[in-house]
Design a protein around this motif. Structure first.
Motif, PDB file in Angstrom:
ATOM      1  N   PRO A   1      31.985  41.580  36.272  1.00 56.24           N
ATOM      2  CA  PRO A   1      32.784  42.308  35.282  1.00 56.24           C
ATOM      3  C   PRO A   1      33.155  41.396  34.114  1.00 56.24           C
ATOM      4  CG  PRO A   1      34.081  41.813  37.243  1.00 56.24           C
ATOM      5  CD  PRO A   1      32.673  41.442  37.564  1.00 56.24           C
ATOM      6  N   CYS A   2      33.125  41.957  32.912  1.00 56.93           N
ATOM      7  CA  CYS A   2      33.463  41.170  31.725  1.00 56.93           C
ATOM      8  C   CYS A   2      34.922  40.744  31.735  1.00 56.93           C
ATOM      9  CB  CYS A   2      33.186  41.976  30.461  1.00 56.93           C
ATOM     10  SG  CYS A   2      31.445  42.232  30.141  1.00 56.93           S
ATOM     11  N   LEU A   3      35.766  41.598  32.290  1.00 53.90           N
ATOM     12  CA  LEU A   3      37.178  41.238  32.377  1.00 53.90           C
ATOM     13  C   LEU A   3      37.798  41.903  33.594  1.00 53.90           C
ATOM     14  CD1 LEU A   3      39.001  43.887  31.384  1.00 53.90           C
ATOM     15  CD2 LEU A   3      38.295  43.114  29.142  1.00 53.90           C
ATOM     16  N   LEU A   4      38.925  41.362  34.023  1.00 52.16           N
ATOM     17  CA  LEU A   4      39.665  41.882  35.163  1.00 52.16           C
ATOM     18  C   LEU A   4      41.132  42.024  34.787  1.00 52.16           C
ATOM     19  CD1 LEU A   4      38.153  39.659  37.990  1.00 52.16           C
ATOM     20  CD2 LEU A   4      37.844  42.134  37.787  1.00 52.16           C
ATOM     21  N   TYR A   5      41.739  43.093  35.261  1.00 53.70           N
ATOM     22  CA  TYR A   5      43.186  43.250  35.163  1.00 53.70           C
ATOM     23  C   TYR A   5      43.786  42.699  36.444  1.00 53.70           C
ATOM     24  CZ  TYR A   5      41.974  46.315  31.309  1.00 53.70           C
ATOM     25  OH  TYR A   5      41.460  46.810  30.133  1.00 53.70           O
ATOM     26  N   ILE A   6      44.871  41.945  36.309  1.00 49.91           N
ATOM     27  CA  ILE A   6      45.425  41.205  37.441  1.00 49.91           C
ATOM     28  C   ILE A   6      46.916  41.460  37.570  1.00 49.91           C
ATOM     29  CG2 ILE A   6      45.913  38.894  38.339  1.00 49.91           C
ATOM     30  CD1 ILE A   6      43.388  37.936  37.026  1.00 49.91           C
ATOM     31  N   ARG A   7      47.341  41.681  38.783  1.00 50.28           N
ATOM     32  CA  ARG A   7      48.771  41.740  39.087  1.00 50.28           C
ATOM     33  C   ARG A   7      49.015  40.902  40.327  1.00 50.28           C
ATOM     34  NH1 ARG A   7      52.200  46.748  41.307  1.00 50.28           N
ATOM     35  NH2 ARG A   7      54.214  45.696  41.385  1.00 50.28           N
ATOM     36  N   GLY A   8      49.810  39.866  40.198  1.00 51.41           N
ATOM     37  CA  GLY A   8      50.060  38.960  41.302  1.00 51.41           C
ATOM     38  C   GLY A   8      49.553  37.571  40.980  1.00 51.41           C
ATOM     39  N   HIS A   9      49.357  36.787  42.019  1.00 52.27           N
ATOM     40  CA  HIS A   9      48.914  35.395  41.858  1.00 52.27           C
ATOM     41  C   HIS A   9      47.463  35.261  42.295  1.00 52.27           C
ATOM     42  CE1 HIS A   9      49.010  31.057  41.719  1.00 52.27           C
ATOM     43  NE2 HIS A   9      48.574  31.015  42.967  1.00 52.27           N
ATOM     44  N   LEU A  10      46.595  34.880  41.368  1.00 46.84           N
ATOM     45  CA  LEU A  10      45.167  34.763  41.663  1.00 46.84           C
ATOM     46  C   LEU A  10      44.890  33.444  42.390  1.00 46.84           C
ATOM     47  CD1 LEU A  10      42.464  36.307  40.909  1.00 46.84           C
ATOM     48  CD2 LEU A  10      42.187  34.558  39.150  1.00 46.84           C
ATOM     49  N   PRO A  11      44.368  33.493  43.621  1.00 45.57           N
ATOM     50  CA  PRO A  11      44.017  32.242  44.301  1.00 45.57           C
ATOM     51  C   PRO A  11      42.787  31.608  43.670  1.00 45.57           C
ATOM     52  CG  PRO A  11      43.319  34.126  45.621  1.00 45.57           C
ATOM     53  CD  PRO A  11      44.065  34.681  44.442  1.00 45.57           C
ATOM     54  N   SER A  12      42.574  30.349  43.948  1.00 42.63           N
ATOM     55  CA  SER A  12      41.364  29.662  43.464  1.00 42.63           C
ATOM     56  C   SER A  12      40.222  30.042  44.404  1.00 42.63           C
ATOM     57  CB  SER A  12      41.583  28.149  43.446  1.00 42.63           C
ATOM     58  OG  SER A  12      42.628  27.813  42.567  1.00 42.63           O
ATOM     59  N   PHE A  13      39.589  31.172  44.107  1.00 41.46           N
ATOM     60  CA  PHE A  13      38.612  31.745  45.038  1.00 41.46           C
ATOM     61  C   PHE A  13      37.507  30.770  45.414  1.00 41.46           C
ATOM     62  CE2 PHE A  13      40.371  35.888  43.891  1.00 41.46           C
ATOM     63  CZ  PHE A  13      40.314  36.530  45.108  1.00 41.46           C
TER      64      PHE A  13
ATOM     65  N   ILE B   1      45.290  39.921  31.791  1.00 42.55           N
ATOM     66  CA  ILE B   1      43.852  40.158  31.648  1.00 42.55           C
ATOM     67  C   ILE B   1      43.120  38.830  31.759  1.00 42.55           C
ATOM     68  CG2 ILE B   1      42.039  40.984  30.089  1.00 42.55           C
ATOM     69  CD1 ILE B   1      44.292  42.764  28.814  1.00 42.55           C
ATOM     70  N   LEU B   2      42.113  38.804  32.599  1.00 41.52           N
ATOM     71  CA  LEU B   2      41.282  37.618  32.787  1.00 41.52           C
ATOM     72  C   LEU B   2      39.874  37.940  32.305  1.00 41.52           C
ATOM     73  CD1 LEU B   2      41.278  34.720  34.149  1.00 41.52           C
ATOM     74  CD2 LEU B   2      40.298  35.870  36.153  1.00 41.52           C
ATOM     75  N   THR B   3      39.358  37.163  31.365  1.00 39.65           N
ATOM     76  CA  THR B   3      38.009  37.416  30.859  1.00 39.65           C
ATOM     77  C   THR B   3      37.007  36.479  31.522  1.00 39.65           C
ATOM     78  OG1 THR B   3      37.871  35.816  29.025  1.00 39.65           O
ATOM     79  CG2 THR B   3      39.142  37.848  28.642  1.00 39.65           C
ATOM     80  N   ILE B   4      35.751  36.848  31.425  1.00 41.05           N
ATOM     81  CA  ILE B   4      34.697  36.079  32.081  1.00 41.05           C
ATOM     82  C   ILE B   4      34.545  34.685  31.477  1.00 41.05           C
ATOM     83  CG2 ILE B   4      32.807  36.880  30.618  1.00 41.05           C
ATOM     84  CD1 ILE B   4      31.115  37.119  33.207  1.00 41.05           C
ATOM     85  N   GLN B   5      35.113  34.474  30.302  1.00 40.99           N
ATOM     86  CA  GLN B   5      35.040  33.155  29.670  1.00 40.99           C
ATOM     87  C   GLN B   5      36.261  32.287  29.960  1.00 40.99           C
ATOM     88  OE1 GLN B   5      34.213  33.879  25.510  1.00 40.99           O
ATOM     89  NE2 GLN B   5      32.089  34.447  25.896  1.00 40.99           N
ATOM     90  N   ASP B   6      37.235  32.814  30.688  1.00 40.99           N
ATOM     91  CA  ASP B   6      38.417  32.028  31.042  1.00 40.99           C
ATOM     92  C   ASP B   6      38.099  31.069  32.184  1.00 40.99           C
ATOM     93  OD1 ASP B   6      40.035  33.256  29.159  1.00 40.99           O
ATOM     94  OD2 ASP B   6      40.670  34.840  30.539  1.00 40.99           O
ATOM     95  N   ALA B   7      38.723  29.905  32.151  1.00 38.41           N
ATOM     96  CA  ALA B   7      38.467  28.892  33.184  1.00 38.41           C
ATOM     97  C   ALA B   7      38.875  29.375  34.564  1.00 38.41           C
ATOM     98  CB  ALA B   7      39.218  27.610  32.830  1.00 38.41           C
ATOM     99  N   GLU B   8      39.863  30.261  34.630  1.00 40.37           N
ATOM    100  CA  GLU B   8      40.373  30.746  35.909  1.00 40.37           C
ATOM    101  C   GLU B   8      39.460  31.793  36.554  1.00 40.37           C
ATOM    102  OE1 GLU B   8      44.707  32.364  37.619  1.00 40.37           O
ATOM    103  OE2 GLU B   8      44.271  32.365  35.472  1.00 40.37           O
ATOM    104  N   TYR B   9      38.529  32.330  35.793  1.00 41.75           N
ATOM    105  CA  TYR B   9      37.620  33.357  36.327  1.00 41.75           C
ATOM    106  C   TYR B   9      36.797  32.744  37.458  1.00 41.75           C
ATOM    107  CZ  TYR B   9      34.448  37.421  36.082  1.00 41.75           C
ATOM    108  OH  TYR B   9      33.721  38.559  36.355  1.00 41.75           O
ATOM    109  N   PRO B  10      36.777  33.364  38.639  1.00 43.29           N
ATOM    110  CA  PRO B  10      36.086  32.750  39.780  1.00 43.29           C
ATOM    111  C   PRO B  10      34.589  32.542  39.527  1.00 43.29           C
ATOM    112  CG  PRO B  10      37.515  34.540  40.497  1.00 43.29           C
ATOM    113  CD  PRO B  10      37.447  34.627  38.999  1.00 43.29           C
ATOM    114  N   GLY B  11      34.122  31.312  39.706  1.00 44.73           N
ATOM    115  CA  GLY B  11      32.700  31.036  39.545  1.00 44.73           C
ATOM    116  C   GLY B  11      31.860  31.808  40.543  1.00 44.73           C
ATOM    117  N   ARG B  12      32.415  32.030  41.713  1.00 46.33           N
ATOM    118  CA  ARG B  12      31.712  32.787  42.753  1.00 46.33           C
ATOM    119  C   ARG B  12      31.381  34.194  42.257  1.00 46.33           C
ATOM    120  NH1 ARG B  12      35.172  32.689  47.979  1.00 46.33           N
ATOM    121  NH2 ARG B  12      34.614  30.480  47.950  1.00 46.33           N
ATOM    122  N   LEU B  13      32.301  34.807  41.522  1.00 43.24           N
ATOM    123  CA  LEU B  13      32.081  36.142  40.991  1.00 43.24           C
ATOM    124  C   LEU B  13      31.213  36.106  39.738  1.00 43.24           C
ATOM    125  CD1 LEU B  13      32.771  39.173  41.195  1.00 43.24           C
ATOM    126  CD2 LEU B  13      34.805  38.706  39.800  1.00 43.24           C
ATOM    127  N   LYS B  14      31.408  35.098  38.913  1.00 41.45           N
ATOM    128  CA  LYS B  14      30.657  34.985  37.661  1.00 41.45           C
ATOM    129  C   LYS B  14      29.157  34.879  37.921  1.00 41.45           C
ATOM    130  CE  LYS B  14      32.437  32.358  34.487  1.00 41.45           C
ATOM    131  NZ  LYS B  14      32.845  31.188  33.670  1.00 41.45           N
TER     132      LYS B  14
END
Length: 394
Positions: free
Chosen positions: A97-109, A78-91
């Protein structure tokens, strides 16, 4: 992990919308602070109604605990909007979205030239061929291909990206364990291995017609541009294009025959100023200076004729492959040689085992296996397991 249960409590609480959740986070700082706030404090939040404040009095965390257990079992995080990994482009979109469920490797969007490729589910052979070719060209030139995992154009573009050995991203309108549509289950698994699957819906969430227009803002929000490959006048793909424009993103479209209903939406987008695309670099040239380390025109390749949709539609005699042959005779790449030598003729091997034994990156393994299967050199079995049909001469 303990803090995540408050995020899940807030995300799944009935009676709230995403804008209310974002307003609460701005006001209180964290979901845990929201959880322990009294009604009077909650009513100080901008835009909140008394009914919503009363809904927040439900402090039951059992649903949150169940979701955490499901995520652990299904290898989702689970990735929340306050996590450093959350894409700034999406934020930075209007309604992230307040949070995202993730499966796999999240690229640095924020460092990637990500392109959302969308189109109609009821596509034509022309649309499928274009989507595969453009997905392949975008990925081979260094772009990340984002899709909504729908049948038709979305699936074709993702397949093209995977064939190129590139990064594919799928954004689901349901839980990541639900596989919708069912025929795309294999595609889900391939994207999870070579890229990432994302959803704002928890495990087990069923597909709902209301989810898909909402999901579209994530597709365009993660991307620098949206490419519409084939879309009639009334199409969800045009909703995504409109959302992209609202987010300040660029929109491109593939032209189609002037009398083709499936291309009417694309042709209108071009009339209204969307960029016209007939090959991947038509789009990527706009971002070459912005992503000089990522995008390379000389690497933008056409999908091999033996792999494309049109080639698979031809009624040809099966390829006659000898039981053993040299790598040169078969025209194999280094990756294909390694994998073919690892495979047994009788005992199927799992993709994960092949990745570990070969030391080859996941995306390249998946791409090589696809080519070997299309060329009738290996056979795929249930569970993404493979055996070889031909043995290599030393």
């Amino acid at each position: 992990m303990s803090a995540l249960k408050y995020w899940l409590w807030l995300a799944e609480l009935r009676g709230l919308n995403n804008q209310t959740r974002l307003a609460l986070l701005r006001h209180f700082g964290t979901p845990e602070d929201v959880f322990y706030a009294d009604t009077g404090e909650l009513l100080l939040t901008e835009g909140i109604t008394r009914e919503q404040a009363l809904a927040l009095e439900n402090r039951d965390l059992s649903a949150a605990d169940a979701i955490l257990a499901d995520c652990q079992r299904l290898n989702q995080r689970i990735l929340t909007i306050q996590d450093a990994e959350y894409p700034g482009r999406l934020k930075n979109i209007y309604d992230p979205p307040c949070l995202l469920y993730i499966r796999g490797h999240l690229p640095s969007f924020d460092e990637e030239a990500a392109v959302a490729v969308v189109g109609t589910r009821g596509c034509t052979p022309y649309g499928v061929a274009c989507a595969e070719r453009l997905g392949y060209g975008l990925a081979s030139a260094g772009a990340v291909v984002v899709s909504g995992l729908a049948r038709g154009i979305d699936a074709a573009a993702s397949r093209g990206a995977l064939l190129a050995g590139g990064i594919a991203v799928g954004v689901a309108g349901c839980g990541l364990d639900v596989y919708y549509p069912a025929e795309n289950r294999g595609l889900y698994e391939d994207i999870a291995a070579a890229g990432v699957l994302l959803s704002e819906y928890p495990p087990g969430a069923r597909p709902d017609g209301r989810h898909f227009p909402v999901r579209n803002r994530i597709l365009s929000g993660l991307s620098v541009a949206t490419l519409v490959v084939e879309a009639p006048e009334r199409s969800g793909a045009l909703i995504t294009a409109g959302t992209a424009l609202e987010q300040g993103r660029d929109v491109f479209a593939v032209p189609g025959p002037i009398d083709a209903p499936a291309s009417a939406g694309c042709n209108r987008l071009i009339q209204e100023g969307a960029g016209l695309v007939t090959e991947a670099w038509d789009l990527l040239r706009e971002y070459a200076e912005r992503f000089p380390a990522k995008l390379h025109r000389e690497e933008a390749r056409e999908i091999p004729r033996t792999l494309g949709y049109q080639a698979r539609q031809k009624k040809e005699e099966p390829r006659l492959v000898p039981p053993s042959a040299s790598a040169a005779e078969l025209g194999l790449t280094d990756d294909q040689i390694v994998l073919l030598r690892l495979l047994d003729a009788e005992e199927p091997a799992l993709v994960d085992d092949l990745i570990e034994q070969s030391g080859i990156p996941t995306r390249r393994v998946l791409s090589a296996l696809t080519v070997l299967e299309v060329d009738d050199l290996i056979r795929q079995h249930s569970g993404k397991r493979y055996t070889r049909i031909v043995s290599l001469k030393e």
